[in-house]
Design a protein around this motif. Structure first.
Motif, PDB file in Angstrom:
ATOM      1  N   ASP A 137       0.843  -1.187   0.000  1.00 12.81           N
ATOM      2  CA  ASP A 137       0.000   0.000   0.000  1.00 12.81           C
ATOM      3  C   ASP A 137       0.882   1.243   0.000  1.00 12.81           C
ATOM      4  OD1 ASP A 137      -2.482  -1.199   0.007  1.00 12.81           O
ATOM      5  OD2 ASP A 137      -2.589  -1.315   2.185  1.00 12.81           O
ATOM      6  N   LEU A 138       0.828   2.013  -1.079  1.00 13.68           N
ATOM      7  CA  LEU A 138       1.534   3.286  -1.131  1.00 13.68           C
ATOM      8  C   LEU A 138       0.511   4.396  -0.911  1.00 13.68           C
ATOM      9  CD1 LEU A 138       3.963   2.805  -4.159  1.00 13.68           C
ATOM     10  CD2 LEU A 138       4.189   2.017  -1.799  1.00 13.68           C
ATOM     11  N   ILE A 139       0.746   5.217   0.092  1.00 12.60           N
ATOM     12  CA  ILE A 139      -0.153   6.314   0.428  1.00 12.60           C
ATOM     13  C   ILE A 139       0.438   7.608  -0.093  1.00 12.60           C
ATOM     14  CG2 ILE A 139      -1.337   7.537   2.278  1.00 12.60           C
ATOM     15  CD1 ILE A 139      -2.223   4.618   1.943  1.00 12.60           C
ATOM     16  N   ASP A 140      -0.351   8.360  -0.840  1.00 15.30           N
ATOM     17  CA  ASP A 140       0.128   9.610  -1.407  1.00 15.30           C
ATOM     18  C   ASP A 140       0.562  10.556  -0.292  1.00 15.30           C
ATOM     19  OD1 ASP A 140      -0.016  12.387  -2.614  1.00 15.30           O
ATOM     20  OD2 ASP A 140      -0.536  11.199  -4.378  1.00 15.30           O
ATOM     21  N   PRO A 141       1.752  11.145  -0.397  1.00 15.47           N
ATOM     22  CA  PRO A 141       2.238  12.040   0.671  1.00 15.47           C
ATOM     23  C   PRO A 141       1.368  13.266   0.881  1.00 15.47           C
ATOM     24  CG  PRO A 141       3.688  12.127  -1.257  1.00 15.47           C
ATOM     25  CD  PRO A 141       2.760  10.967  -1.460  1.00 15.47           C
ATOM     26  N   ARG A 142       0.519  13.588  -0.078  1.00 11.42           N
ATOM     27  CA  ARG A 142      -0.395  14.716   0.104  1.00 11.42           C
ATOM     28  C   ARG A 142      -1.574  14.370   0.999  1.00 11.42           C
ATOM     29  NH1 ARG A 142      -0.978  15.616  -6.260  1.00 11.42           N
ATOM     30  NH2 ARG A 142      -1.007  13.349  -6.026  1.00 11.42           N
ATOM     31  N   ASP A 143      -1.714  13.099   1.355  1.00 10.49           N
ATOM     32  CA  ASP A 143      -2.803  12.638   2.225  1.00 10.49           C
ATOM     33  C   ASP A 143      -2.176  11.955   3.437  1.00 10.49           C
ATOM     34  OD1 ASP A 143      -4.862  13.414   0.352  1.00 10.49           O
ATOM     35  OD2 ASP A 143      -4.268  11.676  -0.849  1.00 10.49           O
ATOM     36  N   PRO A 144      -1.826  12.717   4.460  1.00  6.35           N
ATOM     37  CA  PRO A 144      -1.011  12.196   5.568  1.00  6.35           C
ATOM     38  C   PRO A 144      -1.785  11.267   6.499  1.00  6.35           C
ATOM     39  CG  PRO A 144      -1.612  14.472   6.001  1.00  6.35           C
ATOM     40  CD  PRO A 144      -2.122  14.165   4.617  1.00  6.35           C
ATOM     41  N   LEU A 145      -2.014  10.066   6.051  1.00  2.00           N
ATOM     42  CA  LEU A 145      -2.758   9.082   6.835  1.00  2.00           C
ATOM     43  C   LEU A 145      -2.032   8.716   8.126  1.00  2.00           C
ATOM     44  CD1 LEU A 145      -4.909   6.879   7.312  1.00  2.00           C
ATOM     45  CD2 LEU A 145      -3.613   5.407   5.745  1.00  2.00           C
ATOM     46  N   LEU A 146      -0.764   8.391   8.041  1.00  2.00           N
ATOM     47  CA  LEU A 146      -0.042   7.918   9.217  1.00  2.00           C
ATOM     48  C   LEU A 146       0.021   8.988  10.300  1.00  2.00           C
ATOM     49  CD1 LEU A 146       1.437   5.516  10.411  1.00  2.00           C
ATOM     50  CD2 LEU A 146       3.545   6.339   9.333  1.00  2.00           C
ATOM     51  N   LYS A 258      -9.859   8.375   3.010  1.00  3.12           N
ATOM     52  CA  LYS A 258     -10.539   8.660   1.750  1.00  3.12           C
ATOM     53  C   LYS A 258      -9.591   9.329   0.750  1.00  3.12           C
ATOM     54  CE  LYS A 258     -15.082   9.099   3.938  1.00  3.12           C
ATOM     55  NZ  LYS A 258     -16.278   9.954   4.161  1.00  3.12           N
ATOM     56  N   GLY A 259      -8.309   9.201   1.000  1.00  2.00           N
ATOM     57  CA  GLY A 259      -7.326   9.844   0.138  1.00  2.00           C
ATOM     58  C   GLY A 259      -6.843   8.944  -0.973  1.00  2.00           C
ATOM     59  N   ARG A 260      -5.677   9.282  -1.483  1.00  4.44           N
ATOM     60  CA  ARG A 260      -5.092   8.588  -2.628  1.00  4.44           C
ATOM     61  C   ARG A 260      -4.203   7.442  -2.156  1.00  4.44           C
ATOM     62  NH1 ARG A 260      -3.975  14.604  -4.681  1.00  4.44           N
ATOM     63  NH2 ARG A 260      -4.021  14.736  -2.420  1.00  4.44           N
ATOM     64  N   ARG A 261      -4.547   6.248  -2.598  1.00  9.90           N
ATOM     65  CA  ARG A 261      -3.817   5.039  -2.225  1.00  9.90           C
ATOM     66  C   ARG A 261      -3.479   4.282  -3.495  1.00  9.90           C
ATOM     67  NH1 ARG A 261      -6.577  -0.129  -1.338  1.00  9.90           N
ATOM     68  NH2 ARG A 261      -5.122  -1.640  -0.431  1.00  9.90           N
ATOM     69  N   TYR A 262      -2.230   3.833  -3.592  1.00 10.72           N
ATOM     70  CA  TYR A 262      -1.780   3.102  -4.769  1.00 10.72           C
ATOM     71  C   TYR A 262      -1.470   1.665  -4.351  1.00 10.72           C
ATOM     72  CZ  TYR A 262      -1.057   8.017  -5.903  1.00 10.72           C
ATOM     73  OH  TYR A 262      -1.235   9.364  -6.065  1.00 10.72           O
ATOM     74  N   ASP A 263      -2.261   0.748  -4.829  1.00  9.19           N
ATOM     75  CA  ASP A 263      -2.111  -0.653  -4.468  1.00  9.19           C
ATOM     76  C   ASP A 263      -1.145  -1.315  -5.445  1.00  9.19           C
ATOM     77  OD1 ASP A 263      -2.306  -3.270  -3.760  1.00  9.19           O
ATOM     78  OD2 ASP A 263      -4.474  -3.430  -3.974  1.00  9.19           O
ATOM     79  N   THR A 264       0.016  -1.718  -4.938  1.00  8.80           N
ATOM     80  CA  THR A 264       0.996  -2.383  -5.796  1.00  8.80           C
ATOM     81  C   THR A 264       1.039  -3.883  -5.528  1.00  8.80           C
ATOM     82  OG1 THR A 264       2.792  -1.957  -4.203  1.00  8.80           O
ATOM     83  CG2 THR A 264       2.415  -0.313  -5.930  1.00  8.80           C
ATOM     84  N   GLY A 265      -0.015  -4.401  -4.921  1.00 10.63           N
ATOM     85  CA  GLY A 265      -0.037  -5.800  -4.533  1.00 10.63           C
ATOM     86  C   GLY A 265      -0.310  -6.781  -5.649  1.00 10.63           C
ATOM     87  N   ASP A 266      -0.881  -6.326  -6.761  1.00 15.73           N
ATOM     88  CA  ASP A 266      -1.032  -7.224  -7.905  1.00 15.73           C
ATOM     89  C   ASP A 266      -0.630  -6.487  -9.182  1.00 15.73           C
ATOM     90  OD1 ASP A 266      -4.538  -6.737  -7.654  1.00 15.73           O
ATOM     91  OD2 ASP A 266      -3.312  -5.911  -9.238  1.00 15.73           O
ATOM     92  N   ARG A 267      -0.501  -7.234 -10.247  1.00 16.76           N
ATOM     93  CA  ARG A 267       0.110  -6.672 -11.452  1.00 16.76           C
ATOM     94  C   ARG A 267      -0.701  -5.534 -12.055  1.00 16.76           C
ATOM     95  NH1 ARG A 267       0.665 -12.240 -14.494  1.00 16.76           N
ATOM     96  NH2 ARG A 267      -1.365 -12.374 -13.470  1.00 16.76           N
ATOM     97  N   GLY A 268      -2.017  -5.702 -12.114  1.00 23.03           N
ATOM     98  CA  GLY A 268      -2.837  -4.661 -12.708  1.00 23.03           C
ATOM     99  C   GLY A 268      -2.791  -3.365 -11.918  1.00 23.03           C
ATOM    100  N   ASP A 269      -2.957  -3.469 -10.587  1.00 23.91           N
ATOM    101  CA  ASP A 269      -2.924  -2.264  -9.757  1.00 23.91           C
ATOM    102  C   ASP A 269      -1.528  -1.650  -9.728  1.00 23.91           C
ATOM    103  OD1 ASP A 269      -5.607  -2.209  -9.076  1.00 23.91           O
ATOM    104  OD2 ASP A 269      -5.336  -3.593  -7.407  1.00 23.91           O
TER     105      ASP A 269
END
Length: 303
Positions: A137-146, A258-269
């Motif tokens: 799970d990559l979280i966009d730095p513009r959406d400071p979830l952590l 509800k921000g921007r999340r980039y799922d790199t867990g499978d090939r399509g995402d």
């Protein structure tokens, strides 16, 4: 009066998975080192931890994961070559990863699940609260979830998990939380957790995504946790116990993301994440978006 809780300074990043969904690319290369545009995925995760003030990072690795350590170490030969060429830009990029944080590594050994990977961090973490960041799970730095999760932990104590509302047909891919509302619109109290339920059995549409802020009492529970779904020690099972008994480690809250999340867990995402991030880059975006529009238009004409 708001109760004060210990400040978090340590992050744990489990990175011992085999990456079988990306074979043959991951036969000799850790999946965490696959590039997302021009940085390996794992660097985005470490950068997120550092941005949240966590500069003590423990990576849980396994066999064939030595490139992870090498990436965050100095490469004097490469740096020297870039210095001689006067390539200050690339030199800065190479040095950036080695200067990010104080990095530590421990091998998981047997791949016995996320719960076991987190348990491997116990000697390093000790009795402090800590964060866990999953590399898929990559979280966009513009959406400071952590940062927000750390704030909730400091306010309420206990543990905090990241939640995202997903379509019912997708809930079986995630841990799912039963929740109660709180005074904060983006915070819920977690009353129960189920690992990868069928849609009909899911207690809500809130899926657990790969960010956790955990009370150290979770280690005691993980030591007693029997293997669950898939024959692995599930972190979800330990969090379920924490949610049911607040006397052990405090409550469990969830931050609804509800921000921007980039799922790199499978090939399509993974491919979609690369396209989205490349489009947003100032140095790559304009030309890449122009090419992408042209490519899509040509494909539509042919279909």
């Amino acid at each position: 009066m708001t109760q004060s809780h210990p400040r978090i300074s340590k992050a744990v990043i489990p990175a011992a998975g085999l990456g079988t969904r990306f074979l043959p690319a991951t036969k000799a290369t850790p999946k965490e080192m696959l590039p997302v545009v021009d940085k390996p995925a794992i660097q985005y995760v470490v950068e997120e931890a550092v941005s949240a003030g966590l500069d003590d990072v423990l990576m849980i690795t396994g066999r064939n994961k030595r490139p992870l350590e090498d990436h965050f170490d100095r490469n004097y030969e490469l740096e020297s070559a870039l210095q001689k060429k006067g390539d200050a830009g690339r030199l800065a990029k190479v040095q950036e990863s080695s200067d990010l944080a104080t990095m530590h590594y421990v091998r998981q050994g047997d791949p016995r699940g996320l719960g076991h990977a987190v348990l491997c961090a116990a000697p390093h973490v000790g009795h402090e609260p800590f964060a866990v960041l999953l590399g898929d799970d990559l979280i966009d730095p513009r959406d400071p979830l952590l940062q927000r999760m750390i704030e909730v932990r400091e306010q309420h104590g206990g543990s905090v998990i990241a939640l995202m509302e997903v379509d019912p047909e997708q809930i079986h891919l995630y841990g799912c939380a039963a929740v109660e509302t709180t005074a904060d619109s983006d915070v819920v109290k977690v009353t129960g957790l189920v690992e990868k339920p069928d849609a009909a059995d899911a207690p809500s549409g809130y899926a657990v995504i790969g960010r956790y802020v955990l009370d150290p009492h979770v280690f005691d529970i993980l030591r007693r946790t029997e293997p669950g779904r898939g024959g692995e020690i599930q972190l979800t099972d330990a969090l379920q116990q924490l949610a049911q008994d607040e006397k052990v480690g405090g409550p469990v809250h969830g931050v609804v993301f509800k921000g921007r999340r980039y799922d790199t867990g499978d090939r399509g995402d993974y491919l979609r994440a690369i396209v989205r991030l490349a489009c947003e880059r100032e140095d790559l975006g304009p030309d890449f978006r122009t090419w992408l529009r042209s490519y899509v238009a040509e494909e539509m004409q042919q279909s």
